[in-house]
Design an enzyme around this catalytic site. Structure first.
Site, PDB file in Angstrom:
ATOM      1  CB  SER A   8      -0.897   0.024   1.233  1.00  0.00           C
ATOM      2  OG  SER A   8      -1.463   1.315   1.355  1.00  0.00           O
ATOM      3  CG  HIS A  42      -3.943  -1.446  -1.727  1.00  0.00           C
ATOM      4  ND1 HIS A  42      -5.075  -2.127  -2.119  1.00  0.00           N
ATOM      5  CD2 HIS A  42      -4.318  -0.679  -0.675  1.00  0.00           C
ATOM      6  CE1 HIS A  42      -6.088  -1.785  -1.336  1.00  0.00           C
ATOM      7  NE2 HIS A  42      -5.662  -0.899  -0.453  1.00  0.00           N
ATOM      8  CG  ASP A  51      -5.066   2.516   0.794  1.00  0.00           C
ATOM      9  OD1 ASP A  51      -6.061   1.771   0.726  1.00  0.00           O
ATOM     10  OD2 ASP A  51      -3.940   2.125   1.153  1.00  0.00           O
ATOM     11  CG  MET A  89      -8.169   7.362   2.295  1.00  0.00           C
ATOM     12  SD  MET A  89      -7.233   7.374   3.836  1.00  0.00           S
ATOM     13  CE  MET A  89      -6.555   5.719   3.807  1.00  0.00           C
ATOM     14  CG  HIS A 110      -9.267   0.500  -0.646  1.00  0.00           C
ATOM     15  ND1 HIS A 110      -8.719   0.182   0.582  1.00  0.00           N
ATOM     16  CD2 HIS A 110     -10.607   0.569  -0.447  1.00  0.00           C
ATOM     17  CE1 HIS A 110      -9.687   0.068   1.476  1.00  0.00           C
ATOM     18  NE2 HIS A 110     -10.835   0.314   0.876  1.00  0.00           N
ATOM     19  CG  MET A 147     -11.324   3.636   1.753  1.00  0.00           C
ATOM     20  SD  MET A 147      -9.807   3.544   2.734  1.00  0.00           S
ATOM     21  CE  MET A 147      -8.606   3.544   1.412  1.00  0.00           C
ATOM     22  CG  MET A 183     -11.734  -2.761   4.850  1.00  0.00           C
ATOM     23  SD  MET A 183     -10.198  -2.342   3.997  1.00  0.00           S
ATOM     24  CE  MET A 183      -9.288  -1.505   5.293  1.00  0.00           C
ATOM     25  CG  ASP A 228      -6.334  -2.818   3.064  1.00  0.00           C
ATOM     26  OD1 ASP A 228      -5.282  -2.574   3.685  1.00  0.00           O
ATOM     27  OD2 ASP A 228      -6.921  -1.978   2.342  1.00  0.00           O
TER      28      ASP A 228
HETATM   29  C1  DX5 Z   1      -6.481   1.638   5.404  1.00  0.00           C
HETATM   30  C2  DX5 Z   1      -6.003   1.269   4.039  1.00  0.00           C
HETATM   31  C3  DX5 Z   1      -4.907   0.306   4.025  1.00  0.00           C
HETATM   32  C4  DX5 Z   1      -3.635   0.761   4.704  1.00  0.00           C
HETATM   33  C5  DX5 Z   1      -2.971  -0.482   5.238  1.00  0.00           C
HETATM   34  O1  DX5 Z   1      -7.560   2.483   5.253  1.00  0.00           O
HETATM   35  O2  DX5 Z   1      -7.082   0.701   3.298  1.00  0.00           O
HETATM   36  O3  DX5 Z   1      -4.625  -0.128   2.688  1.00  0.00           O
HETATM   37  O4  DX5 Z   1      -2.760   1.444   3.861  1.00  0.00           O
HETATM   38  O5  DX5 Z   1      -1.888  -0.120   6.016  1.00  0.00           O
HETATM   39  P1  DX5 Z   1      -1.165  -1.133   7.009  1.00  0.00           P
HETATM   40  O6  DX5 Z   1      -0.674  -2.298   6.183  1.00  0.00           O
HETATM   41  O7  DX5 Z   1      -0.075  -0.314   7.596  1.00  0.00           O
HETATM   42  O8  DX5 Z   1      -2.196  -1.582   8.019  1.00  0.00           O
HETATM   43 ZN    ZN Z   2      -6.557  -0.135   1.295  1.00  0.00          ZN
END
Ligand code: DX5
Ligand code: ZN
Length: 218
Positions: free
Chosen positions: A8, A33, A35, A37, A66, A68, A137, A175
């Protein structure tokens, strides 16, 4: 199925994104990956299509995006156009999950459904025919570096059973809080694909960290 690892980018050094992407690719990462947000669906803001587009020419790794964000539908085309290979959405991001998954397929991307720790597994059952990835998750979304929630192991097993019953080729991704200690427990429960942020990008040796998650020589 071979175990796949998707580092990620959220945990990377943002002053050196190009080098970080090259480094995890060199280290054997399968997917990247990303993320996304919005500070509304989750209590944090990260980046949008402009970053996906900038990174796209730098690597052959599939981009596992991903989302969010809520709503997600108005932005699907922008992320597909920027170079996303997989678009993963949360059922809570809009009222018409089936339509959203159809839209993702029409854009030529693989479609994923993401289950938050409290989202019933049953939410994905009616749309399994449109899904290429189910992402469980194992933390609440929004931040990297959180502790793995043991409560999600039984849910991984439930998703595994649904996928097996469907007979479809669907990846079961996990994840949040994934490292060489938590990944084997998820594999035992039926997972085959892992997102790992902190465990990879905060490690001294990216290859060793990725192989540790995969269950190989750590
Ligand atoms: C959280 C994200 C994850 C995050 C995981 O909202 O969806 O992808 O980056 O990070 P680690 O591996 O540090 O838990
Ligand atoms: Zn993620």
């Amino acid at each position: 199925m071979p175990i796949l690892v998707a580092p990620s980018l959220l945990a990377a050094d943002f002053t050196r994104l190009a080098e970080e992407v090259a480094a995890v690719e060199q280290a054997g990462a399968d997917w990247l990956h990303l993320d996304v947000m919005d500070g509304h669906f989750v209590p944090n803001i990260s980046f949008g299509p402009v970053v996906v587009r900038a990174l796209r020419p730098l690597t052959k790794m599939p981009f596992d995006v991903h989302l969010m964000i809520a709503p997600a539908d108005p932005y699907l085309a922008a992320f597909a156009d920027a170079g996303a290979d997989h678009l993963l959405v949360h059922p809570e991001a809009g009222p018409h999950l089936h339509r959203t998954l159809q839209a993702i397929a029409a854009l030529g991307c693989k479609a994923g459904v993401v289950l938050n720790p409290a989202t019933p597994v049953a939410h994905v059952a009616p749309v399994l025919d449109l899904v290429d990835i189910v992402l469980v998750m194992s933390v609440n979304p929004g931040f990297g570096g959180q502790k793995f929630l043991d409560s999600q192991l039984a849910r991984i097993a439930d998703v595994r059973a649904l996928i097996d019953a469907s007979g479809r080729d669907i990846r079961l991704e996990v994840d949040g809080g994934i490292d060489a200690a938590t990944a084997p427990r998820c594999i035992e429960a039926g997972a085959d694909t892992f997102v790992a942020g902190t465990a990879v990008f905060h490690a001294a040796d990216y290859r060793q960290a990725i192989e540790g998650v995969r269950g190989g020589a750590a």
